[in-house]
Design an enzyme around this catalytic site. Sequence first.
Site, PDB file in Angstrom:
ATOM      1  N   HIS A 178      21.813 -27.504  25.319  1.00  0.00           N
ATOM      2  CA  HIS A 178      21.618 -26.557  24.207  1.00  0.00           C
ATOM      3  C   HIS A 178      21.085 -27.365  23.020  1.00  0.00           C
ATOM      4  O   HIS A 178      20.058 -28.021  23.133  1.00  0.00           O
ATOM      5  CB  HIS A 178      22.961 -25.871  23.950  1.00  0.00           C
ATOM      6  CG  HIS A 178      22.927 -24.685  23.043  1.00  0.00           C
ATOM      7  ND1 HIS A 178      21.774 -24.111  22.577  1.00  0.00           N
ATOM      8  CD2 HIS A 178      23.939 -23.947  22.490  1.00  0.00           C
ATOM      9  CE1 HIS A 178      22.068 -23.084  21.801  1.00  0.00           C
ATOM     10  NE2 HIS A 178      23.372 -22.971  21.724  1.00  0.00           N
ATOM     11  N   HIS A 181      13.323 -22.911  29.200  1.00  0.00           N
ATOM     12  CA  HIS A 181      14.188 -22.040  28.397  1.00  0.00           C
ATOM     13  C   HIS A 181      14.625 -20.867  29.242  1.00  0.00           C
ATOM     14  O   HIS A 181      13.849 -20.375  30.062  1.00  0.00           O
ATOM     15  CB  HIS A 181      13.439 -21.539  27.154  1.00  0.00           C
ATOM     16  CG  HIS A 181      14.352 -21.074  26.087  1.00  0.00           C
ATOM     17  ND1 HIS A 181      14.854 -19.799  26.066  1.00  0.00           N
ATOM     18  CD2 HIS A 181      14.892 -21.724  25.033  1.00  0.00           C
ATOM     19  CE1 HIS A 181      15.650 -19.689  25.023  1.00  0.00           C
ATOM     20  NE2 HIS A 181      15.704 -20.829  24.378  1.00  0.00           N
ATOM     21  N   ASP A 228      13.123 -27.913  20.786  1.00  0.00           N
ATOM     22  CA  ASP A 228      13.688 -29.259  20.648  1.00  0.00           C
ATOM     23  C   ASP A 228      12.705 -30.369  20.980  1.00  0.00           C
ATOM     24  O   ASP A 228      12.996 -31.539  20.760  1.00  0.00           O
ATOM     25  CB  ASP A 228      14.922 -29.400  21.555  1.00  0.00           C
ATOM     26  CG  ASP A 228      16.078 -28.578  21.035  1.00  0.00           C
ATOM     27  OD1 ASP A 228      16.242 -28.538  19.808  1.00  0.00           O
ATOM     28  OD2 ASP A 228      16.806 -27.976  21.838  1.00  0.00           O
TER      29      ASP A 228
HETATM   30  N1  CMC Z   1      12.819 -30.217  33.622  1.00  0.00           N
HETATM   31  C1  CMC Z   1      12.610 -30.114  34.957  1.00  0.00           C
HETATM   32  N2  CMC Z   1      12.911 -29.023  35.671  1.00  0.00           N
HETATM   33  C2  CMC Z   1      13.453 -27.985  35.010  1.00  0.00           C
HETATM   34  C3  CMC Z   1      13.679 -28.019  33.621  1.00  0.00           C
HETATM   35  C4  CMC Z   1      13.339 -29.183  32.927  1.00  0.00           C
HETATM   36  N3  CMC Z   1      13.536 -29.275  31.608  1.00  0.00           N
HETATM   37  N4  CMC Z   1      14.229 -26.850  33.234  1.00  0.00           N
HETATM   38  C5  CMC Z   1      14.331 -26.097  34.342  1.00  0.00           C
HETATM   39  N5  CMC Z   1      13.864 -26.777  35.400  1.00  0.00           N
HETATM   40  C6  CMC Z   1      13.747 -26.284  36.779  1.00  0.00           C
HETATM   41  C7  CMC Z   1      15.099 -26.165  37.444  1.00  0.00           C
HETATM   42  O1  CMC Z   1      15.453 -27.365  38.094  1.00  0.00           O
HETATM   43  C8  CMC Z   1      14.864 -25.019  38.390  1.00  0.00           C
HETATM   44  O2  CMC Z   1      14.110 -25.497  39.475  1.00  0.00           O
HETATM   45  P1  CMC Z   1      14.347 -24.908  40.962  1.00  0.00           P
HETATM   46  O3  CMC Z   1      13.956 -23.455  40.868  1.00  0.00           O
HETATM   47  O4  CMC Z   1      13.493 -25.721  41.834  1.00  0.00           O
HETATM   48  O5  CMC Z   1      15.828 -25.081  41.227  1.00  0.00           O
HETATM   49  C9  CMC Z   1      13.927 -24.092  37.608  1.00  0.00           C
HETATM   50  O6  CMC Z   1      13.228 -24.957  36.701  1.00  0.00           O
HETATM   51  C10 CMC Z   1      14.661 -23.004  36.820  1.00  0.00           C
HETATM   52  O7  CMC Z   1      15.555 -23.644  35.923  1.00  0.00           O
HETATM   53  P2  CMC Z   1      17.038 -23.166  35.608  1.00  0.00           P
HETATM   54  O8  CMC Z   1      17.909 -24.362  35.470  1.00  0.00           O
HETATM   55  O9  CMC Z   1      17.431 -22.099  36.580  1.00  0.00           O
HETATM   56  O10 CMC Z   1      16.805 -22.469  34.213  1.00  0.00           O
HETATM   57  P3  CMC Z   1      17.941 -22.053  33.203  1.00  0.00           P
HETATM   58  O11 CMC Z   1      17.455 -20.832  32.530  1.00  0.00           O
HETATM   59  O12 CMC Z   1      19.279 -22.003  33.832  1.00  0.00           O
HETATM   60  O13 CMC Z   1      17.976 -23.286  32.170  1.00  0.00           O
HETATM   61  C11 CMC Z   1      17.558 -24.694  30.336  1.00  0.00           C
HETATM   62  C12 CMC Z   1      17.384 -23.289  30.917  1.00  0.00           C
HETATM   63  C13 CMC Z   1      17.032 -24.692  28.895  1.00  0.00           C
HETATM   64  C14 CMC Z   1      19.045 -25.067  30.306  1.00  0.00           C
HETATM   65  C15 CMC Z   1      16.752 -25.689  31.219  1.00  0.00           C
HETATM   66  O14 CMC Z   1      15.378 -25.362  31.198  1.00  0.00           O
HETATM   67  C16 CMC Z   1      16.955 -27.129  30.769  1.00  0.00           C
HETATM   68  O15 CMC Z   1      17.932 -27.765  31.158  1.00  0.00           O
HETATM   69  N6  CMC Z   1      16.036 -27.675  29.904  1.00  0.00           N
HETATM   70  C17 CMC Z   1      16.223 -29.015  29.395  1.00  0.00           C
HETATM   71  C18 CMC Z   1      17.219 -28.996  28.243  1.00  0.00           C
HETATM   72  C19 CMC Z   1      16.649 -28.398  26.994  1.00  0.00           C
HETATM   73  O16 CMC Z   1      15.536 -28.720  26.580  1.00  0.00           O
HETATM   74  N7  CMC Z   1      17.448 -27.539  26.344  1.00  0.00           N
HETATM   75  C20 CMC Z   1      17.069 -26.916  25.076  1.00  0.00           C
HETATM   76  C21 CMC Z   1      16.889 -25.437  25.216  1.00  0.00           C
HETATM   77  S1  CMC Z   1      16.056 -24.720  23.789  1.00  0.00           S
HETATM   78  C22 CMC Z   1      17.092 -24.893  22.464  1.00  0.00           C
HETATM   79  C23 CMC Z   1      18.446 -24.302  22.643  1.00  0.00           C
HETATM   80  O17 CMC Z   1      18.603 -23.177  23.089  1.00  0.00           O
HETATM   81  O18 CMC Z   1      19.377 -25.013  22.304  1.00  0.00           O
END
Ligand code: CMC
Length: 454
Positions: free
Chosen positions: A287, A327, A383
Site C-alpha cells: 500500500h 493497481h 508511488d
Molecule cells: N510486478 C509484477 N507483477 C505484478 C505486479 C507487480 N508490481 N502487480 C501485479 N502483478 C501480477 C501478479 O503477480 C498477478 O500475476 P498472475 O496473474 O500471473 O498471478 C497479476 O499481476 C495480478 O496481480 P494481483 O496481485 O492479483 O493484483 P492485486 O489487485 O491483488 O494487487 C497491488 C494490486 C497494487 C497490490 C499489486 O499490483 C502490487 O503488489 N504492486 C506492487 C506494490 C505497489 O506498487 N503498491 C502501491 C499501490 S498504489 C498506492 C496505494 O494504493 O497505496
Amino acid sequence: MGNTQPTPPSGELRATGTLDIKDSRTDKTYSVQILQGGPEGDTATRAMDLRQIKTSPDEFGMMTYDPAFMNTASCKSAITFIDGDKGILRYRGYPIEQLAEKSTFLEVAWLLRNGELPAQPEYDKWVHDITYHTYVHENIKTFLQGFRYDAHPMSMMCSAVAALSSFYPEAKNIHDPASRDISIIRLLAKMPTLAAFCYRHSKGLPFIYPDNDLSYTENFLSMVARMSEPKYEANPIFVKALEILFILHADHEQNCSTSAVRAIGSSQVDPFSAIAGGVAALYGPLHGGANEQVLRMIAEIGDPKNVPKFIDEVKGGKGSKLMGFGHRVYKSYDPRAKIVKKLADEVFKVVGVDKDLEIALKLEEAALNDEYFVSRKLYPNVDFYTGLIYRSMAFPTDFFTVLFAVARTSGWLAQWEEMLNDKEQKIARPRQIYVGYGERPFASKLTDRFPKAK
Ligand code: CMC
C-alpha cells in the site's frame, strides 16, 4: 448558461432492474434487485438478498465469498470516483488534474469532507482553525523520545496518533457534530507536527514548533528542516510540489487503509484511534509503503544496464514485484502517476536530475513494452515517481509513507464521517465460510500443563 452548478447527487442507490437466480439444488428461482449509484455508478445486488436462498428453512442461507473484497462494495460513497479502465480520478466530481493545478490541499480537504468547494469565509475559518490547532501537548515530545533512534517513522507516527486519543477523551462523542468537528480539525492540524517530530527524532534534532504565520505545507517544511534561522523560508518549488502531492494522495475511495479506518470507526471508537489504524494499514509495502520500496528496488538495480535482468527476474517470479506498478483498480495509467511524472520534471529542473531517474525511466519503458506487464494491465501507480521527488527534497526513504499519511488523513476523515452519517452502516463484521473440523471431544496431549521455563 454560464456558471450553472449541476444538481447535487441524491446519494442514494436506485433500483434499475432485477436479476433472476436459479438454484439448481431446488429448481427455485429468486429475483433480486439490481442497484445503481450515480450517473456513472456501478451496479450491485444486496448480498443480504441472497440470504433467502436455501435448501431448507433451518439453513443459514446463501452468502457471497469474496476474499480480499475483489468484487464487493462495502458502502455507498459520494466522495471519490475512479474509473480504473479509463484512468479517471475525481474528488466530489472535480477531476484530479484540475484540483492539482488550481486548488490547495486545505481547500481539497474541505471539499472531501463537505462535498462542495468552500466559500471564502468558510475557507478562511477552516485555515484559521487548522493553523490554530497545530501544536501538540508537550508530553507527546516525551512520548516520541521513548522511541529508539532507528525506529521507523511510520511506527512512531502510528503510535503517536493513537496516543493523541488519550489527550482528547471527549473525541469519543462521535455522534456530536461539534465534537467531530474539533477532532477533524485537530487531526488535520497535528498530523504534520507529529510527522515532523518523528523526522526530527530520527535525525536526533530538536523539535521545531509550528509557525502559524506559514501556510500548511510551508509550516510542515519549516518543522522538518529549520535549523537556527529565525524564520524558515521554504524553496517555493518544494512548497508547490508538496501541495500537489498532498492533493494527489488526499483520497482514493475504499483502499486498504480507508477500509481499515471505516471498519475500526464502525465500532464507534474515537477518530484518533481509527486514523491510527489507517496509518498502520498504509505502512504495508503493498500500500503506502510502496513508495519507499520503489527507491530500495532502484538502489538494488544500481545501474540502467541491469534493468532487463531485473525485469526478467520479476517475470520469472524470482525477484520481488516491480514496486510502484500495478493497481487493484487502475487497469491503465494511474492519472496521479501522470501528474507526478510531470511534477518530477519541474522539480528536477530546479534541483538537478535525481541520479536514479534514468533507472526509473528505463524500468517504465521496459515494463510498458513487455507482454507480461501489458497483458496484466500493469502500469505505473502513484508511488512510482513520488519517491524520487521526495528524495530530491532531502526526505529520507523511510519517511515517504509518512508524507502519504499526512495527506491521506483528509480522505480518511471524510470517509469516516460519511460512514457515521450513513444510516445503513453498522459495525463491520464480515462472515466466513468455515472449513475446519466438525465437533470432536477434547483429548489433551499434554502431561504437564504448567511447565517451568528452562
Ligand atoms: N510486478 C509484477 N507483477 C505484478 C505486479 C507487480 N508490481 N502487480 C501485479 N502483478 C501480477 C501478479 O503477480 C498477478 O500475476 P498472475 O496473474 O500471473 O498471478 C497479476 O499481476 C495480478 O496481480 P494481483 O496481485 O492479483 O493484483 P492485486 O489487485 O491483488 O494487487 C497491488 C494490486 C497494487 C497490490 C499489486 O499490483 C502490487 O503488489 N504492486 C506492487 C506494490 C505497489 O506498487 N503498491 C502501491 C499501490 S498504489 C498506492 C496505494 O494504493 O497505496
